[in-house]
Design a protein around this motif. Structure first.
Motif, PDB file in Angstrom:
ATOM      1  N   ASP A 585       0.883  -1.043   0.142  1.00  0.00           N
ATOM      2  CA  ASP A 585       0.001  -0.031  -0.119  1.00  0.00           C
ATOM      3  C   ASP A 585       0.790   1.066  -0.041  1.00  0.00           C
ATOM      4  O   ASP A 585       0.720   2.299  -0.574  1.00  0.00           O
ATOM      5  CB  ASP A 585      -1.042  -0.017   1.312  1.00  0.00           C
ATOM      6  CG  ASP A 585      -2.500   0.369   0.805  1.00  0.00           C
ATOM      7  OD1 ASP A 585      -2.691   0.751  -0.387  1.00  0.00           O
ATOM      8  OD2 ASP A 585      -3.292  -0.367   1.517  1.00  0.00           O
ATOM      9  N   SER A 588       2.243   2.601  -3.660  1.00  0.00           N
ATOM     10  CA  SER A 588       1.012   2.428  -4.547  1.00  0.00           C
ATOM     11  C   SER A 588       0.662   3.964  -4.746  1.00  0.00           C
ATOM     12  O   SER A 588       1.034   4.920  -4.008  1.00  0.00           O
ATOM     13  CB  SER A 588      -0.312   1.523  -4.110  1.00  0.00           C
ATOM     14  OG  SER A 588      -0.751   2.208  -3.068  1.00  0.00           O
ATOM     15  N   ASP A 591      -4.255   3.707  -6.458  1.00  0.00           N
ATOM     16  CA  ASP A 591      -4.924   2.236  -6.234  1.00  0.00           C
ATOM     17  C   ASP A 591      -4.252   1.488  -7.340  1.00  0.00           C
ATOM     18  O   ASP A 591      -4.779   0.485  -7.722  1.00  0.00           O
ATOM     19  CB  ASP A 591      -6.360   2.231  -6.482  1.00  0.00           C
ATOM     20  CG  ASP A 591      -7.236   3.269  -5.516  1.00  0.00           C
ATOM     21  OD1 ASP A 591      -6.862   3.195  -4.411  1.00  0.00           O
ATOM     22  OD2 ASP A 591      -8.350   3.644  -6.045  1.00  0.00           O
ATOM     23  N   TRP A 635      -1.113  -7.832  -6.664  1.00  0.00           N
ATOM     24  CA  TRP A 635      -1.592  -7.334  -5.481  1.00  0.00           C
ATOM     25  C   TRP A 635      -3.160  -7.656  -5.012  1.00  0.00           C
ATOM     26  O   TRP A 635      -3.493  -7.993  -4.002  1.00  0.00           O
ATOM     27  CB  TRP A 635      -1.492  -5.743  -5.504  1.00  0.00           C
ATOM     28  CG  TRP A 635      -1.672  -4.874  -4.292  1.00  0.00           C
ATOM     29  CD1 TRP A 635      -1.671  -5.352  -2.985  1.00  0.00           C
ATOM     30  CD2 TRP A 635      -2.080  -3.429  -4.168  1.00  0.00           C
ATOM     31  NE1 TRP A 635      -1.992  -4.174  -2.160  1.00  0.00           N
ATOM     32  CE2 TRP A 635      -2.074  -3.221  -2.881  1.00  0.00           C
ATOM     33  CE3 TRP A 635      -2.036  -2.679  -5.066  1.00  0.00           C
ATOM     34  CZ2 TRP A 635      -2.340  -1.909  -2.554  1.00  0.00           C
ATOM     35  CZ3 TRP A 635      -2.160  -1.212  -4.910  1.00  0.00           C
ATOM     36  CH2 TRP A 635      -2.462  -0.905  -3.579  1.00  0.00           C
ATOM     37  N   LEU A 639      -4.403  -9.791  -1.728  1.00  0.00           N
ATOM     38  CA  LEU A 639      -5.620  -8.998  -0.991  1.00  0.00           C
ATOM     39  C   LEU A 639      -6.640 -10.109  -0.545  1.00  0.00           C
ATOM     40  O   LEU A 639      -7.290 -10.211   0.403  1.00  0.00           O
ATOM     41  CB  LEU A 639      -6.100  -7.649  -1.262  1.00  0.00           C
ATOM     42  CG  LEU A 639      -4.920  -6.710  -1.433  1.00  0.00           C
ATOM     43  CD1 LEU A 639      -5.400  -5.488  -2.419  1.00  0.00           C
ATOM     44  CD2 LEU A 639      -5.182  -6.055   0.220  1.00  0.00           C
ATOM     45  N   LYS A 657     -11.864  -4.973   5.347  1.00  0.00           N
ATOM     46  CA  LYS A 657     -10.787  -4.044   4.657  1.00  0.00           C
ATOM     47  C   LYS A 657     -10.107  -4.460   3.470  1.00  0.00           C
ATOM     48  O   LYS A 657      -9.939  -3.713   2.584  1.00  0.00           O
ATOM     49  CB  LYS A 657      -9.770  -3.558   5.848  1.00  0.00           C
ATOM     50  CG  LYS A 657      -8.770  -2.761   5.482  1.00  0.00           C
ATOM     51  CD  LYS A 657      -7.727  -2.285   6.611  1.00  0.00           C
ATOM     52  CE  LYS A 657      -6.804  -3.598   6.442  1.00  0.00           C
ATOM     53  NZ  LYS A 657      -5.776  -3.224   7.555  1.00  0.00           N
ATOM     54  N   TYR A 658      -9.583  -5.779   3.638  1.00  0.00           N
ATOM     55  CA  TYR A 658      -8.924  -6.272   2.292  1.00  0.00           C
ATOM     56  C   TYR A 658      -9.795  -6.462   1.315  1.00  0.00           C
ATOM     57  O   TYR A 658      -9.235  -6.199   0.104  1.00  0.00           O
ATOM     58  CB  TYR A 658      -8.092  -7.540   2.829  1.00  0.00           C
ATOM     59  CG  TYR A 658      -6.862  -7.297   3.768  1.00  0.00           C
ATOM     60  CD1 TYR A 658      -5.974  -6.123   3.539  1.00  0.00           C
ATOM     61  CD2 TYR A 658      -6.642  -7.908   4.847  1.00  0.00           C
ATOM     62  CE1 TYR A 658      -5.052  -5.923   4.394  1.00  0.00           C
ATOM     63  CE2 TYR A 658      -5.682  -7.926   5.634  1.00  0.00           C
ATOM     64  CZ  TYR A 658      -4.681  -6.710   5.290  1.00  0.00           C
ATOM     65  OH  TYR A 658      -3.797  -6.636   6.239  1.00  0.00           O
ATOM     66  N   ARG A 661     -10.299  -3.069  -0.201  1.00  0.00           N
ATOM     67  CA  ARG A 661      -9.111  -2.525  -0.916  1.00  0.00           C
ATOM     68  C   ARG A 661      -8.968  -3.322  -2.492  1.00  0.00           C
ATOM     69  O   ARG A 661      -8.447  -2.572  -3.207  1.00  0.00           O
ATOM     70  CB  ARG A 661      -8.048  -2.588  -0.126  1.00  0.00           C
ATOM     71  CG  ARG A 661      -6.694  -2.097  -0.517  1.00  0.00           C
ATOM     72  CD  ARG A 661      -6.818  -0.553  -0.417  1.00  0.00           C
ATOM     73  NE  ARG A 661      -5.591   0.007  -0.965  1.00  0.00           N
ATOM     74  CZ  ARG A 661      -5.612   1.116  -2.153  1.00  0.00           C
ATOM     75  NH1 ARG A 661      -6.804   1.118  -2.538  1.00  0.00           N
ATOM     76  NH2 ARG A 661      -4.647   1.701  -2.546  1.00  0.00           N
ATOM     77  N   ASP A 663     -11.263  -4.289  -4.124  1.00  0.00           N
ATOM     78  CA  ASP A 663     -12.289  -3.559  -5.106  1.00  0.00           C
ATOM     79  C   ASP A 663     -11.858  -2.511  -5.541  1.00  0.00           C
ATOM     80  O   ASP A 663     -11.867  -2.163  -7.004  1.00  0.00           O
ATOM     81  CB  ASP A 663     -13.708  -3.473  -4.422  1.00  0.00           C
ATOM     82  CG  ASP A 663     -14.387  -4.786  -4.113  1.00  0.00           C
ATOM     83  OD1 ASP A 663     -14.114  -5.805  -4.784  1.00  0.00           O
ATOM     84  OD2 ASP A 663     -15.251  -4.709  -3.175  1.00  0.00           O
ATOM     85  N   GLU A 664     -11.216  -1.555  -4.622  1.00  0.00           N
ATOM     86  CA  GLU A 664     -10.638  -0.466  -5.118  1.00  0.00           C
ATOM     87  C   GLU A 664      -9.522  -0.413  -6.191  1.00  0.00           C
ATOM     88  O   GLU A 664      -9.426   0.129  -7.353  1.00  0.00           O
ATOM     89  CB  GLU A 664     -10.053   0.391  -4.148  1.00  0.00           C
ATOM     90  CG  GLU A 664     -11.167   1.269  -2.845  1.00  0.00           C
ATOM     91  CD  GLU A 664     -10.531   1.477  -1.953  1.00  0.00           C
ATOM     92  OE1 GLU A 664     -11.123   2.068  -1.000  1.00  0.00           O
ATOM     93  OE2 GLU A 664      -9.190   1.348  -1.507  1.00  0.00           O
ATOM     94  N   VAL A 665      -8.582  -1.524  -6.100  1.00  0.00           N
ATOM     95  CA  VAL A 665      -7.667  -1.696  -7.164  1.00  0.00           C
ATOM     96  C   VAL A 665      -8.019  -2.322  -8.337  1.00  0.00           C
ATOM     97  O   VAL A 665      -7.669  -1.861  -9.508  1.00  0.00           O
ATOM     98  CB  VAL A 665      -6.423  -2.812  -6.350  1.00  0.00           C
ATOM     99  CG1 VAL A 665      -5.212  -2.807  -7.258  1.00  0.00           C
ATOM    100  CG2 VAL A 665      -5.963  -1.916  -5.124  1.00  0.00           C
TER     101      VAL A 665
END
Length: 907
Positions: A585, A588, A591, A635, A639, A657-658, A661, A663-665
């Motif tokens: 993270d 990066s 994202d 990555w 996750l 949380k993972y 994250r 989904d964002e990436v």
């Protein structure tokens, strides 16, 4: 979810069975076998304070179905005589209502070091009938790290440490009566051999397993009682330089020479005890053996052996050591812990098949197969001269990868070379300085590896696929020396994470490697920096890679958990995983990962952000944009896997949380890199396309189109050939196996032209190459881990044996792939819970599937038909033998408990 419902029903069954009266053992239907402690059989000197105990329950009548363990009782005692329910002095678990047979945690009295623990177990079946007690097993407790009092000793450090003679150490020990029990714990930086009164203690070789000697040394425990006598004894240690000279393990607190620390207690029959501890009172003397090479990339060398310096009686009681020196004491800052993995041993003897004279006094032996291990040579030469021993992987070259040894000819004209603290790798051995032709029996080799047991077996109607399978496993075994998997045993000997991805499923399906991967997992933890950065190899540091290499710290424990149901490895790995993901993270932006260059010297290494590696025709590193895509996808994979681990550990917030994250990436990477016109990523290449699908990168509406583009890439663009490398190929096979696209893998494995496994074999390969091309021109390894992911496919897909929703094979799936290229398949897997068998054949318009489900397990069986099915030649309508039968559009699913079954249906 269906299997999960079955387990709820079985829990109710166990509760009811626990209230049943217990019948005598003679009435039971189960027997208990294969007792293991921390995955090992009768291990010595473990340092786990709450070890896990495992066993298998087996049917007394192999034809009986539906057998279940409903309770177990464990006894642990300090002697076999105390192993009764009334006298067990360490633990009597009482009757425990549970089907669990794997990794049951010891909950008895606190365990002190130097304690021998004997144990046995019995179980009841679903009718409440008792089994007999198992045969007793044992383990012993070694010292904890804070109980380590032995001094580290070795030779005096000098300017040329790496070429110093490997030292002998000896110490007199006097006993007032015969030894009743005695274990000696030996930790070393560099290899060691232990002798008592002139005899080598056991048949292990090249011990201990490799560790990160910036941080840790592992001790090996030896049972020496039978070699001790009343009166005077001598303990001897022969040290080998090896990893002590490895440049990346050097530190100011220890020399680049081998050092050793050993301690133990002898318990005598007269109840006296004698301590054995290394200190400055031990005597030391150089042997006639020393390292050739620098023990580093392309220069692991070999050994120089001089018989004129050898003293045959150096380790015997009657040898006069008055002119030996006192050992030098060192104070390295090393954590000392137990080596809890199978020993390195010679597992196969290899005999020369042909010897040719290539020049005056020069002969070349063909060993018939490429292998890594020891050499045993009996030669003749001019007295006092040197015979050179050169190892080669290439048929036309005398020396490859700088592996060479030498031996001095004695006064009688004989030269006997025995590998001791280094090993050969190659197929051909050139001997220079030999005065007469050696005979075939004069040149022998031994495959040496971590001695884990074989668990998987496979045969089918296609000779090529059988050869690929056998060669893959042979290659893998040659990479397993030292408690971790190396990329290659001759040039690098590095534990790459990317290569770990390429090998882990093959290894898990074909070998019993719970202890092996637990050890290697600890190596990854030992190499992590405080900021979360991980090198690309462990425990060896050196080498290139990227997130797909270092991120093996997430994949390894997860795959082991699924195979063995080992929750502890997830717990131990969780802090490392969190730090690793925080590191990614921190590197990066928007994202997506940035290219990061990190090493311990503050420089920017060329090989620090690789993606896939060694795909067909590759000449090096891809363009940065393609590496950014691949590594950002990886990555996401890390996750996703971390979220699944968090689920098992009950870390709900971390799991959420993972996933968020990821989904964002996922959204960012897809938006930047998706070619909507071509429905592809990275020009449609197989590896990045596969990884994109593994991590669900395409939105649901685009996913079928991306699949079709990948299929076209394989079938049309590459004409059925694989076009992927190490990490990318592993992801490609993962995707295809998990989605039932065995037809595509079958295309790849049936090819015999470039690039393919069949091409390598047609070119005479006896081990799998490092690259798809002939390795000679590229100076690459001909024995490598690159493409070993193919070895899981026969068992997991063609035989269909895969873990189920409940980890550890207490329940599992049988979904064979009936590919048209094959007429029959026969396979077995010795799962933690017992042996699973799966065999199918097609003949006369019918398909037949024969399976065996071990006692105390259940299986979910998929058949590709909704038509009439018979079992045991009877229509499939006797529901008493099945938990449930379900039909879908094109398949039938049958849930069964233990037993043998044979299903048939029309094609």
């Amino acid at each position: 979810m269906v299997i999960a419902r079955r387990w709820i029903c079985l829990v109710l069954l166990f509760v009811s069975c626990c209230s049943l009266p217990t019948a005598t053992a003679a009435d039971g239907t189960l027997q208990v076998a294969n007792l293991r402690c921390e995955y090992l059989t009768d291990p010595l000197g473990i340092d786990v304070l709450h070890p896990r105990l495992s066993w298998q329950v087996q049917a007394i009548d192999a034809d009986q179905r539906g057998l279940k363990q409903t309770t177990y009782q464990l006894l642990v005692a300090t002697s076999p005589e105390l192993l009764t329910p009334e006298t067990a002095d360490l633990w009597n678990s009482g009757k425990v209502c549970s089907p669990q047979t794997q990794l049951v945690e010891y909950e008895g009295e606190p365990l002190a070091s130097d304690t021998v623990c004997y144990w046995k177990v019995r179980v009841t079946d679903r009718e409440g009938k008792l089994s007999d007690w198992s045969e007793p097993a044992r383990w012993s407790m070694g010292p904890q790290a804070d109980e380590w009092s032995a001094k580290w000793i070795g030779a005096v450090a000098g300017e040329s440490d790496g070429h110093s003679w490997d030292p002998w150490l000896r110490k007199h020990v006097t006993l007032t009566s015969p030894a009743e029990r005695a274990e000696l714990h030996v930790a070393s930086v560099g290899y060691h051999e232990l002798y008592v009164n002139g005899q080598k203690v056991d048949d292990s070789l090249l011990e201990p397993a490799v560790s990160n000697h910036r941080k840790r040394a592992r001790y090996v425990t030896y049972d020496i009682a039978s070699l001790l006598v009343e009166g005077d004894n001598v303990i001897g240690l022969w040290l080998g330089t090896s990893w002590a000279a490895y440049p990346l393990y050097q530190s100011d607190d220890k020399p680049s020479l081998p050092i050793v620390a050993a301690q133990g207690t002898v318990h005598c029959q007269d109840e006296s005890t004698v301590a054995i501890t290394t200190d400055a009172s031990w005597k030391i003397h150089p042997s006639g053996n020393r390292l050739l090479g620098s023990w580093m990339f392309r220069n692991f060398g070999g050994e120089h052996q001089s018989p004129t310096l050898h003293i045959p009686e150096w380790n015997r009681v009657d040898y006069d050591d008055h002119d030996w020196s006192a050992a030098t004491v060192y104070e390295p800052q090393l954590m000392v812990s137990a080596e809890m993995v199978e020993r390195n041993r010679a597992v196969k003897t290899i005999q020369a098949i042909e010897i040719q004279q290539v020049a005056d006094n020069e002969y070349r032996a063909d060993m018939g197969v490429n292998f890594a291990g020891t050499l045993q040579l009996d030669l003749t030469g001019t007295p006092g001269s040197i015979i050179e021993i050169l190892s080669s992987e290439y048929p036309a070259e005398a020396l490859t990868h700088n592996l060479r040894s030498e031996v001095i000819v004695d006064a009688q004209g004989h030269a006997t070379f025995r590998s001791r603290f280094n090993y050969h790798s190659g197929r051909w051995i050139t001997l220079r300085g030999v005065t007469s032709a050696p005979q075939l029996e004069d040149i022998r080799g031994e495959l040496v590896r971590t001695d884990f047991a074989r668990s998987g077996q496979f045969r089918c109607s296609d000779p090529l696929l059988n050869q690929i399978y056998d060669t893959t496993n042979w290659t893998l075994e040659n990479l397993a020396l030292g408690g971790y998997l190396v990329d290659c045993p001759q040039r690098e000997r590095m534990g790459y994470g990317g290569d770990g991805h390429a090998t882990i499923n093959t290894t898990l399906m074909n070998y019993n490697v719970g202890a092996f991967y637990t050890k290697w997992n600890q190596d990854w933890h030992d190499t992590q920096d405080d900021d979360g950065f991980l090198p690309h190899t462990a425990p060896t540091f050196w080498g290139g890679g990227g997130p797909g290499w270092s991120g093996f710290c997430v994949t390894l424990p997860w795959e082991v958990y699924q195979q063995y149901g080992d929750l502890r490895i997830l717990e131990q790995s969780w802090p490392v995983i969190e730090r690793w993901l925080a590191f990614l993270d921190a590197h990066s932006e928007n994202d997506m990962l940035l290219e990061y260059h990190v090493d311990r010297n503050g420089t920017a290494p060329q090989w620090s952000f690789l993606a896939d590696w060694l795909w067909p025709g590759s000449q090096g590193i891809e363009e940065l944009d393609e590496r950014l895509f691949f590594n950002s996808c990886y990555w996401i994979y890390n996750l996703q896997t971390a979220a699944s681990i968090a689920d098992q550990l009950g870390h709900e917030q971390a799991a959420a949380k993972y996933r968020a994250r990821a989904d964002e990436v996922r959204r960012a990477v897809h938006a930047k890199y998706y070619d909507a016109d071509d429905h592809s990523y990275s020009r449609g290449m197989q590896a990045p396309m596969a990884l994109a699908l593994v991590v669900d990168l395409p939105p649901e509406s685009e996913r079928p189109l991306v699949w079709k583009r990948l299929e076209r890439e394989i079938v049309e663009v590459r004409e059925g050939h694989i076009h992927a490398g190490i990490t990318g190929g592993a992801m490609l096979f993962k995707l295809l196996m998990e989605n039932g696209r065995d037809d595509l893998i079958a295309m790849m494995t049936s090819k015999t032209d470039y690039p393919s496994w069949g091409h390598m074999l047609d070119e005479g390969a006896t081990t799998i190459w490092e690259c798809w091309e002939d390795p000679v021109g590229r100076r690459h390894s001909a024995l490598h881990s690159s493409y070993l992911y193919v070895g899981a496919w026969p068992l997991r897909s063609l035989a269909g044996i895969t873990p189920g929703e409940q980890a550890g094979f207490a329940e599992f799936t049988l979904r064979p792939a009936f590919v048209p290229q094959l007429d029959w398949v026969e396979a077995s897997y010795d799962a933690p819970t017992g042996t699973i068998r799966s065999a199918w054949r097609r003949a006369d318009g019918k398909r037949t599937l024969s399976i065996e489900v071990p006692a105390n397990t259940m299986a979910e069986i998929y058949l590709p038909t909704t038509g009439e099915i018979t079992e045991g030649k009877k229509p499939l309508n006797n529901i008493e033998d099945y938990l449930e039968v379900e039909t879908a559009d094109d398949s039938t699913t049958i849930y069964v408990e233990s037993g043998k079954y044979e299903f048939s249906w029309a094609e």
